[in-house]
Design a protein around this motif. Structure first.
Motif, mmCIF file in Angstrom:
data_model
loop_
_atom_site.group_PDB
_atom_site.id
_atom_site.type_symbol
_atom_site.label_atom_id
_atom_site.label_comp_id
_atom_site.label_asym_id
_atom_site.label_seq_id
_atom_site.Cartn_x
_atom_site.Cartn_y
_atom_site.Cartn_z
ATOM 1 N N ARG A 31 0.931 -1.298 -0.060
ATOM 2 C CA ARG A 31 0.026 0.004 -0.013
ATOM 3 C C ARG A 31 0.866 1.355 -0.117
ATOM 4 N NH1 ARG A 31 -2.866 -3.394 3.243
ATOM 5 N NH2 ARG A 31 -2.253 -2.664 5.139
ATOM 6 N N ILE A 32 1.962 1.128 0.649
ATOM 7 C CA ILE A 32 2.889 2.363 0.670
ATOM 8 C C ILE A 32 3.534 2.543 -0.703
ATOM 9 C CG2 ILE A 32 5.372 3.232 1.307
ATOM 10 C CD1 ILE A 32 4.670 1.938 4.279
ATOM 11 N N ALA A 33 3.772 1.604 -1.329
ATOM 12 C CA ALA A 33 4.409 1.672 -2.514
ATOM 13 C C ALA A 33 3.409 2.025 -3.743
ATOM 14 C CB ALA A 33 4.911 0.275 -3.081
ATOM 15 N N GLU A 34 2.332 1.395 -3.469
ATOM 16 C CA GLU A 34 0.881 1.982 -4.587
ATOM 17 C C GLU A 34 0.307 3.202 -4.520
ATOM 18 O OE1 GLU A 34 -1.525 -1.437 -4.515
ATOM 19 O OE2 GLU A 34 -0.328 -2.616 -5.639
ATOM 20 N N ASN A 35 0.327 3.534 -3.066
ATOM 21 C CA ASN A 35 -0.539 4.912 -2.691
ATOM 22 C C ASN A 35 0.279 6.057 -2.324
ATOM 23 O OD1 ASN A 35 -2.938 3.404 -3.340
ATOM 24 N ND2 ASN A 35 -3.067 2.691 -1.042
ATOM 25 N N ASP A 36 1.243 5.669 -1.080
ATOM 26 C CA ASP A 36 1.886 6.903 -0.603
ATOM 27 C C ASP A 36 2.956 7.275 -1.550
ATOM 28 O OD1 ASP A 36 0.069 6.670 1.734
ATOM 29 O OD2 ASP A 36 1.643 5.688 2.803
ATOM 30 N N LEU A 37 3.702 6.466 -2.181
ATOM 31 C CA LEU A 37 4.621 6.971 -2.808
ATOM 32 C C LEU A 37 4.458 7.566 -4.108
ATOM 33 C CD1 LEU A 37 7.702 4.260 -2.328
ATOM 34 C CD2 LEU A 37 7.346 6.734 -1.466
ATOM 35 N N VAL A 38 3.163 6.858 -4.874
ATOM 36 C CA VAL A 38 2.570 7.470 -6.127
ATOM 37 C C VAL A 38 2.208 8.735 -5.885
ATOM 38 C CG1 VAL A 38 0.667 7.044 -7.695
ATOM 39 C CG2 VAL A 38 2.326 5.172 -6.961
ATOM 40 N N ASN A 39 1.294 8.830 -4.827
ATOM 41 C CA ASN A 39 0.931 10.444 -4.466
ATOM 42 C C ASN A 39 2.173 11.114 -4.067
ATOM 43 O OD1 ASN A 39 -1.621 9.433 -4.815
ATOM 44 N ND2 ASN A 39 -2.027 8.999 -2.443
ATOM 45 N N THR A 40 3.054 10.816 -3.513
ATOM 46 C CA THR A 40 4.158 11.821 -3.223
ATOM 47 C C THR A 40 4.752 12.257 -4.467
ATOM 48 O OG1 THR A 40 4.690 10.948 -1.185
ATOM 49 C CG2 THR A 40 6.589 11.886 -2.007
ATOM 50 N N ARG A 41 5.048 11.219 -5.376
ATOM 51 C CA ARG A 41 5.733 11.442 -6.701
ATOM 52 C C ARG A 41 4.706 12.286 -7.576
ATOM 53 N NH1 ARG A 41 5.500 8.013 -11.057
ATOM 54 N NH2 ARG A 41 4.897 6.345 -9.680
ATOM 55 N N SER A 42 3.504 12.178 -7.692
ATOM 56 C CA SER A 42 2.606 13.102 -8.332
ATOM 57 C C SER A 42 2.743 14.355 -7.800
ATOM 58 C CB SER A 42 1.257 12.457 -8.191
ATOM 59 O OG SER A 42 0.160 13.282 -8.830
ATOM 60 N N ASN A 43 2.549 14.658 -6.436
ATOM 61 C CA ASN A 43 2.669 15.920 -5.889
ATOM 62 C C ASN A 43 3.727 16.558 -6.241
ATOM 63 O OD1 ASN A 43 -0.096 16.007 -4.788
ATOM 64 N ND2 ASN A 43 0.826 15.240 -2.826
ATOM 65 N N LEU A 44 5.049 15.835 -6.111
ATOM 66 C CA LEU A 44 6.305 16.437 -6.388
ATOM 67 C C LEU A 44 6.377 17.127 -7.865
ATOM 68 C CD1 LEU A 44 8.736 14.239 -4.125
ATOM 69 C CD2 LEU A 44 8.238 16.764 -3.784
ATOM 70 N N SER A 45 5.927 16.024 -8.721
ATOM 71 C CA SER A 45 6.212 16.384 -10.197
ATOM 72 C C SER A 45 5.294 17.623 -10.353
ATOM 73 C CB SER A 45 5.801 15.200 -11.031
ATOM 74 O OG SER A 45 4.314 14.871 -10.978
ATOM 75 N N TYR A 46 4.323 17.712 -9.838
ATOM 76 C CA TYR A 46 3.154 18.927 -9.930
ATOM 77 C C TYR A 46 4.037 20.063 -9.530
ATOM 78 C CZ TYR A 46 -0.706 22.068 -9.928
ATOM 79 O OH TYR A 46 -1.641 23.127 -10.080
ATOM 80 N N TRP A 48 7.420 20.882 -8.787
ATOM 81 C CA TRP A 48 8.781 20.861 -8.520
ATOM 82 C C TRP A 48 9.148 20.581 -10.141
ATOM 83 C CZ3 TRP A 48 12.751 17.113 -5.756
ATOM 84 C CH2 TRP A 48 14.051 17.867 -5.673
ATOM 85 N N LYS A 49 9.887 21.506 -10.657
ATOM 86 C CA LYS A 49 10.147 21.379 -12.013
ATOM 87 C C LYS A 49 11.832 21.657 -12.159
ATOM 88 C CE LYS A 49 6.028 21.086 -13.450
ATOM 89 N NZ LYS A 49 5.176 20.066 -13.300
ATOM 90 N N GLY A 50 12.316 20.928 -13.227
ATOM 91 C CA GLY A 50 13.642 21.111 -13.187
ATOM 92 C C GLY A 50 14.411 19.606 -13.588
ATOM 93 N N ASP A 51 15.931 19.963 -13.602
ATOM 94 C CA ASP A 51 16.543 18.764 -13.819
ATOM 95 C C ASP A 51 16.542 17.802 -12.602
ATOM 96 O OD1 ASP A 51 17.079 19.330 -16.391
ATOM 97 O OD2 ASP A 51 19.076 20.615 -15.977
ATOM 98 N N ASN A 52 16.836 18.490 -11.387
ATOM 99 C CA ASN A 52 16.969 18.069 -10.138
ATOM 100 C C ASN A 52 15.615 17.254 -9.776
ATOM 101 O OD1 ASN A 52 19.442 18.722 -9.642
ATOM 102 N ND2 ASN A 52 18.909 20.683 -8.639
ATOM 103 N N ALA A 53 14.424 17.900 -10.224
ATOM 104 C CA ALA A 53 13.144 17.410 -9.902
ATOM 105 C C ALA A 53 12.952 15.838 -10.778
ATOM 106 C CB ALA A 53 11.996 18.065 -10.261
ATOM 107 N N ALA A 54 13.470 15.789 -12.007
ATOM 108 C CA ALA A 54 13.551 14.756 -12.802
ATOM 109 C C ALA A 54 14.131 13.511 -12.225
ATOM 110 C CB ALA A 54 13.942 14.899 -14.096
ATOM 111 N N ALA A 55 15.420 13.978 -11.751
ATOM 112 C CA ALA A 55 16.447 12.833 -11.130
ATOM 113 C C ALA A 55 15.795 12.427 -9.869
ATOM 114 C CB ALA A 55 17.714 13.419 -10.966
ATOM 115 N N TYR A 56 15.197 13.087 -9.167
ATOM 116 C CA TYR A 56 14.532 12.743 -7.945
ATOM 117 C C TYR A 56 13.458 11.836 -8.273
ATOM 118 C CZ TYR A 56 12.878 12.666 -3.036
ATOM 119 O OH TYR A 56 12.392 12.552 -1.796
ATOM 120 N N MET A 57 12.684 12.102 -9.190
ATOM 121 C CA MET A 57 11.498 11.395 -9.569
ATOM 122 C C MET A 57 12.029 9.964 -10.006
ATOM 123 S SD MET A 57 8.853 13.027 -9.049
ATOM 124 C CE MET A 57 8.837 14.383 -8.148
#
Length: 104
Positions: A31-46, A48-57
Motif C-alpha cells: 500500500r505504501i508503494a502503490e498509494n503513498d509513494l505514487v501520491n508523493t511522486r505526483s505531488n512533487l512532479s506537479y 517541482w520542475k527542473g533537472d533535479n526534480a526529474a532525477a529525484y522522480m
C-alpha cells in the motif's frame, strides 16, 4: 526425547501467527508503494520542475519498485513458512502417533 502434542501444536500456531504478521507487513508495504509513494511522486512532479526534480522522480520510482519487490518477497516468504509449518506439523503428529502405538 519426543515432543509433546501440546508443544507441536503451539509451535505450529506460533509459526502461523508469524506468517500472518509477515503477510500483514507485506500488505502495508504494498500500500505504501502503490498509494503513498505514487501520491508523493505526483505531488512533487506537479510542484517541482527542473533537472533535479526529474532525477529525484527517478529515484522515487526506484524506491517504489524496491518496496513493491520487498512486499512480494515477504508475501512469498509467508506462504512458504505456512507450507513448511503445515508439513512439519503433520510429520511430527505422525511421529507422535507412531510413538504412542509402539510396544516395548
Amino acid at each position: 526425547m519426543a515432543r509433546s502434542e501440546y508443544s507441536i501444536r503451539m509451535d505450529f500456531k506460533n509459526t502461523i501467527k508469524q506468517a500472518d504478521k509477515l503477510e500483514s507487513l507485506s500488505g502495508k508495504l504494498e500500500r505504501i508503494a502503490e498509494n503513498d509513494l505514487v501520491n508523493t511522486r505526483s505531488n512533487l512532479s506537479y510542484n517541482w520542475k527542473g533537472d533535479n526534480a526529474a532525477a529525484y522522480m527517478k529515484k522515487v520510482q526506484i524506491v517504489e519498485g524496491d518496496i513493491s519487490s520487498i512486499a512480494k518477497n515477504l508475501s512469498k516468504t509467508s506462504d512458504v513458512l505456512r507450507e513448511i509449518a503445515q508439513k512439519t506439523y503433520e510429520a511430527e503428529m505422525r511421529a507422535l502417533e507412531r510413538a504412542r502405538r509402539r510396544n516395548y
